[in-house]
Design a protein around this motif. Sequence first.
Motif, mmCIF file in Angstrom:
data_model
loop_
_atom_site.group_PDB
_atom_site.id
_atom_site.type_symbol
_atom_site.label_atom_id
_atom_site.label_comp_id
_atom_site.label_asym_id
_atom_site.label_seq_id
_atom_site.Cartn_x
_atom_site.Cartn_y
_atom_site.Cartn_z
ATOM 1 N N ALA A 178 0.826 -1.205 0.000
ATOM 2 C CA ALA A 178 0.000 0.000 0.000
ATOM 3 C C ALA A 178 0.857 1.251 0.000
ATOM 4 O O ALA A 178 0.450 2.282 -0.514
ATOM 5 C CB ALA A 178 -0.928 0.001 1.203
ATOM 6 N N LYS A 179 2.030 1.159 0.596
ATOM 7 C CA LYS A 179 2.867 2.337 0.740
ATOM 8 C C LYS A 179 4.313 1.998 0.426
ATOM 9 O O LYS A 179 4.744 0.841 0.541
ATOM 10 C CB LYS A 179 2.776 2.880 2.177
ATOM 11 N N THR B 240 -9.961 4.642 15.293
ATOM 12 C CA THR B 240 -11.214 4.501 14.540
ATOM 13 C C THR B 240 -12.365 4.088 15.455
ATOM 14 O O THR B 240 -13.393 3.616 14.981
ATOM 15 C CB THR B 240 -11.066 3.441 13.431
ATOM 16 N N ASN C 268 2.932 14.387 -11.560
ATOM 17 C CA ASN C 268 3.678 13.328 -10.884
ATOM 18 C C ASN C 268 4.475 12.509 -11.904
ATOM 19 O O ASN C 268 5.629 12.139 -11.660
ATOM 20 C CB ASN C 268 2.696 12.445 -10.103
ATOM 21 N N ASN D 32 -14.314 3.613 -6.993
ATOM 22 C CA ASN D 32 -13.979 3.500 -5.575
ATOM 23 C C ASN D 32 -13.853 4.873 -4.931
ATOM 24 O O ASN D 32 -13.811 4.986 -3.720
ATOM 25 C CB ASN D 32 -12.656 2.728 -5.444
ATOM 26 N N ARG D 33 -13.750 5.904 -5.778
ATOM 27 C CA ARG D 33 -13.641 7.286 -5.290
ATOM 28 C C ARG D 33 -12.500 7.448 -4.294
ATOM 29 O O ARG D 33 -12.664 8.033 -3.237
ATOM 30 C CB ARG D 33 -14.964 7.783 -4.699
ATOM 31 N N ARG D 34 -11.359 6.929 -4.675
ATOM 32 C CA ARG D 34 -10.191 7.105 -3.828
ATOM 33 C C ARG D 34 -9.143 7.745 -4.731
ATOM 34 O O ARG D 34 -9.376 8.853 -5.204
ATOM 35 C CB ARG D 34 -9.761 5.738 -3.280
ATOM 36 N N THR D 35 -8.031 7.080 -4.968
ATOM 37 C CA THR D 35 -7.086 7.598 -5.949
ATOM 38 C C THR D 35 -7.506 7.094 -7.331
ATOM 39 O O THR D 35 -8.440 6.313 -7.476
ATOM 40 C CB THR D 35 -5.667 7.100 -5.643
ATOM 41 N N GLY D 36 -6.782 7.514 -8.362
ATOM 42 C CA GLY D 36 -7.031 7.006 -9.704
ATOM 43 C C GLY D 36 -7.575 8.070 -10.632
ATOM 44 O O GLY D 36 -8.436 8.866 -10.259
ATOM 45 N N MET E 261 -7.047 13.128 -1.820
ATOM 46 C CA MET E 261 -6.776 11.959 -0.986
ATOM 47 C C MET E 261 -5.479 12.182 -0.221
ATOM 48 O O MET E 261 -4.470 12.591 -0.797
ATOM 49 C CB MET E 261 -6.636 10.706 -1.857
ATOM 50 N N ARG F 159 -12.442 16.516 -4.556
ATOM 51 C CA ARG F 159 -11.887 15.442 -3.736
ATOM 52 C C ARG F 159 -10.367 15.445 -3.769
ATOM 53 O O ARG F 159 -9.774 15.600 -4.834
ATOM 54 C CB ARG F 159 -12.416 14.091 -4.240
ATOM 55 N N PRO G 180 -7.855 13.744 -7.564
ATOM 56 C CA PRO G 180 -8.420 13.207 -8.803
ATOM 57 C C PRO G 180 -9.560 14.028 -9.380
ATOM 58 O O PRO G 180 -9.797 13.972 -10.581
ATOM 59 C CB PRO G 180 -8.884 11.808 -8.414
ATOM 60 N N ARG H 226 -10.173 10.471 2.637
ATOM 61 C CA ARG H 226 -10.797 11.228 1.547
ATOM 62 C C ARG H 226 -11.169 12.607 2.066
ATOM 63 O O ARG H 226 -11.946 12.735 3.019
ATOM 64 C CB ARG H 226 -12.041 10.488 1.058
ATOM 65 N N HIS I 185 -5.700 5.493 3.371
ATOM 66 C CA HIS I 185 -6.167 6.708 2.705
ATOM 67 C C HIS I 185 -7.261 7.403 3.494
ATOM 68 O O HIS I 185 -8.096 6.759 4.125
ATOM 69 C CB HIS I 185 -6.720 6.377 1.314
ATOM 70 N N VAL J 35 4.422 10.994 -4.388
ATOM 71 C CA VAL J 35 4.372 12.316 -5.035
ATOM 72 C C VAL J 35 5.339 13.348 -4.465
ATOM 73 O O VAL J 35 5.525 14.400 -5.073
ATOM 74 C CB VAL J 35 2.938 12.909 -4.979
ATOM 75 N N VAL K 45 -1.833 12.875 -1.683
ATOM 76 C CA VAL K 45 -1.170 12.033 -2.684
ATOM 77 C C VAL K 45 -1.949 11.945 -3.988
ATOM 78 O O VAL K 45 -1.464 11.384 -4.971
ATOM 79 C CB VAL K 45 -0.917 10.604 -2.149
ATOM 80 N N SER K 46 -3.157 12.501 -4.003
ATOM 81 C CA SER K 46 -3.966 12.431 -5.222
ATOM 82 C C SER K 46 -5.042 13.510 -5.144
ATOM 83 O O SER K 46 -5.637 13.711 -4.084
ATOM 84 C CB SER K 46 -4.606 11.034 -5.325
ATOM 85 N N ASP L 253 -9.541 5.151 -11.565
ATOM 86 C CA ASP L 253 -10.647 5.128 -10.601
ATOM 87 C C ASP L 253 -11.808 4.345 -11.210
ATOM 88 O O ASP L 253 -12.412 4.789 -12.190
ATOM 89 C CB ASP L 253 -11.087 6.552 -10.257
ATOM 90 N N ASP M 116 -12.705 -0.437 13.200
ATOM 91 C CA ASP M 116 -13.314 0.352 12.122
ATOM 92 C C ASP M 116 -14.602 -0.248 11.584
ATOM 93 O O ASP M 116 -15.223 0.348 10.698
ATOM 94 C CB ASP M 116 -12.312 0.536 10.979
ATOM 95 N N THR N 149 -0.110 2.988 -3.962
ATOM 96 C CA THR N 149 -0.451 4.391 -3.695
ATOM 97 C C THR N 149 0.592 5.269 -4.378
ATOM 98 O O THR N 149 1.790 4.961 -4.348
ATOM 99 C CB THR N 149 -0.458 4.686 -2.185
ATOM 100 N N GLU N 150 0.152 6.354 -4.943
ATOM 101 C CA GLU N 150 1.029 7.290 -5.635
ATOM 102 C C GLU N 150 2.126 7.821 -4.711
ATOM 103 O O GLU N 150 1.870 8.097 -3.531
ATOM 104 C CB GLU N 150 0.202 8.463 -6.176
ATOM 105 N N ASP O 207 -1.446 8.709 -11.065
ATOM 106 C CA ASP O 207 -2.767 9.165 -11.513
ATOM 107 C C ASP O 207 -2.755 10.637 -11.892
ATOM 108 O O ASP O 207 -3.821 11.245 -12.016
ATOM 109 C CB ASP O 207 -3.853 8.863 -10.466
ATOM 110 N N ASN O 208 -1.531 11.197 -12.086
ATOM 111 C CA ASN O 208 -1.438 12.644 -12.261
ATOM 112 C C ASN O 208 -0.264 12.998 -13.172
ATOM 113 O O ASN O 208 0.849 12.506 -12.951
ATOM 114 C CB ASN O 208 -1.258 13.252 -10.859
#
Lengths: 366, 366
Positions: free
Chosen positions: A63-64, B287, A113, A138-142, B277, B275, B271, B312, B310, A86, B268-269, A135, A288, A83-84, A109-110
């Motif tokens: 992930a990192k 959490t 970068n 998932n609305r996260r990175t991408g 990230m 938004r 997008p 958001r 991550h 940057v 880091v993003s 993306d 969580d 994960t990007e 994703d950029n």
Amino acid sequence: MTRDDIPTPALLLDLDRFERNLERMAAHVRRAGKRLRPHAKTHRCPEIAKRQVAAGALGVACAKLGEAEVMAGAGVRGLLITTEVVTPGGIRRLLRLAAEAPDTLVVVDNPENVADLGREAAAEGVTLGVLVDVDVGNRRTGIQSGPPAVALARAVAGQRALRFHGLQGYAGHCAHVVGWEARREASRAALAPLMETRRLCEGAGLAVDIVAGGSTGTWDIDVELPGLTELQAGSYCVMDLEYRRIGGRTGAALTDFEMALTVIATVVSVPTADRAMVDAGLKAFSTDKPFPPEPVERPGLEYAFAGDEHGRLTITDPARAPRLGERIEFFPPHCDPTVNLYDRIYALRGEKVEAVWDVAARGRSD
Amino acid sequence: MTRDDIPTPALLLDLDRFERNLERMAAHVRRAGKRLRPHAKTHRCPEIAKRQVAAGALGVACAKLGEAEVMAGAGVRGLLITTEVVTPGGIRRLLRLAAEAPDTLVVVDNPENVADLGREAAAEGVTLGVLVDVDVGNRRTGIQSGPPAVALARAVAGQRALRFHGLQGYAGHCAHVVGWEARREASRAALAPLMETRRLCEGAGLAVDIVAGGSTGTWDIDVELPGLTELQAGSYCVMDLEYRRIGGRTGAALTDFEMALTVIATVVSVPTADRAMVDAGLKAFSTDKPFPPEPVERPGLEYAFAGDEHGRLTITDPARAPRLGERIEFFPPHCDPTVNLYDRIYALRGEKVEAVWDVAARGRSD
């Protein structure tokens, strides 16, 4: 050392179950003609990563960057950083890692970068393998699928020191959809634009060797897609309550993989007839998810969090009340953040502690 | 090294705020004629414990034996272990600790445990200081107040190798009652049976040197009780969102102590326009609370968890959208489990990293 000698709370791995999980996934991807790069964020443990590679995995997803550095330091190769990266400091570390482990891949994703990575990699004389992170809802990175992703792929290919290898599309929002058919429908819909992006890249003359995605929840769904080349499922190796609850192809629980990970705790207080306290609380389990840890094979007990260091067991069956000092195991709600609380994993063969493995990348979210 | 050089996510401590928190609590207990044994489960950091002692604390409270072993190893004395130690292996470790740090105290809530401790301490030639843990309505550990607690105190006093020092009554259920008056009423009601138990002990000829209790939420409430001798508040030294929300004597936020602890993260993003990230998720923050981390001095951004690694950020004000690579700090929801995710604390004086402190007891819930 046996199970009973381990100071509590502690993280236990049932090796028989774990090994069957590895074998089952390995056989599955072989049969499907896919590859596997399991996500090491689940376990953060080089000893587990090495066993996944020995069972046929290409390497592991991390992930990192920090997680990848630990894996590389332990000799694991075939790393994909999901994960990007940057920042200038991060890019320097990434290039050192790629110099040491040249098959390392990173996602982007950029376009800024991409320019930074290309310039710095060229300056260092390092060639860096890159996937475009798309993306898929998932609305996260991408980056957005379709033309924006293709343009970014072209930007990667235009950098002398970068190698475009393909695409990543992580449909995290589909991984825990309850019910196999509903999950299949969700994942198909999510990944269709990723497949289309692959076609557009190839149409633009950009070779796509890798399309990475998938999760433990969609392990037997995403392999149906001809355009997907590799799975990055993570939890399958140890499992958790959350994945068990999503349901399998034929039943209300996902039983394709076995629950191999438990937390062992001790009853430190039995103050009343209907209550016992264990020494495992917020610092012993993930918190969580909206459901608690579950006692393993202990009907008549219900766990509730009771602060940093305590869990409250409600004794619903007085005939099964626990004794002071008794040891009880629990399935954690969510494996990844649970493992991240521990420095070591006690690997058990039956009652015997066969090995103690460092969670060497614990805390390495940098 | 400055704030900008720290790899993210990372845990930052504002030393000016932290030191004012220590001074404020120290002055308060002095004025009230009480003592302070702050709870080290908040920080698990010997460097912080030493500063608390230097500011006048008796020592520190430790939630677990493992935490106390680390503190003792770092030279901290005046340890109170606030969870019962009931297993044979735990008792052996406890007696080694008491041999090294003879002023160590442990709590008990069970006559079997008292017999075990007394027998083993006598066999080892160690004298062990003991408090009787009384359940003041927190429904966790602790014996019933009144005659059962007195009987247990008598059992302790009857053991040659144990020294009865007094009582502990932790009213965790009162610590976060919202509104100062409501909290005062709750804490008074909870601690009344503890005060009565003290009187009963003394009436039975059992000297009570110590009555320990209190929390950051009741720091200026419990000192009103003549029978309480020491506070074991923990969070006051760094604070968190949960405590800030409970309200103070005069306002809707508890501002008696300053928010000294933050997590620094990197964007880091970015997008989409609405938004961004950051690289801090479930493995970077506690959490267990129903509210998320809060960006520090960054209006126009709202944080939501988005997986292990991550967060958001929803950009509610486009004029304040963050840039790729920008660093943003967050107040954690709950300090104790947040600190427990990190191996080190970056202690800042303004922008400068003045020290890096090991969270040496991180993970030591055993």
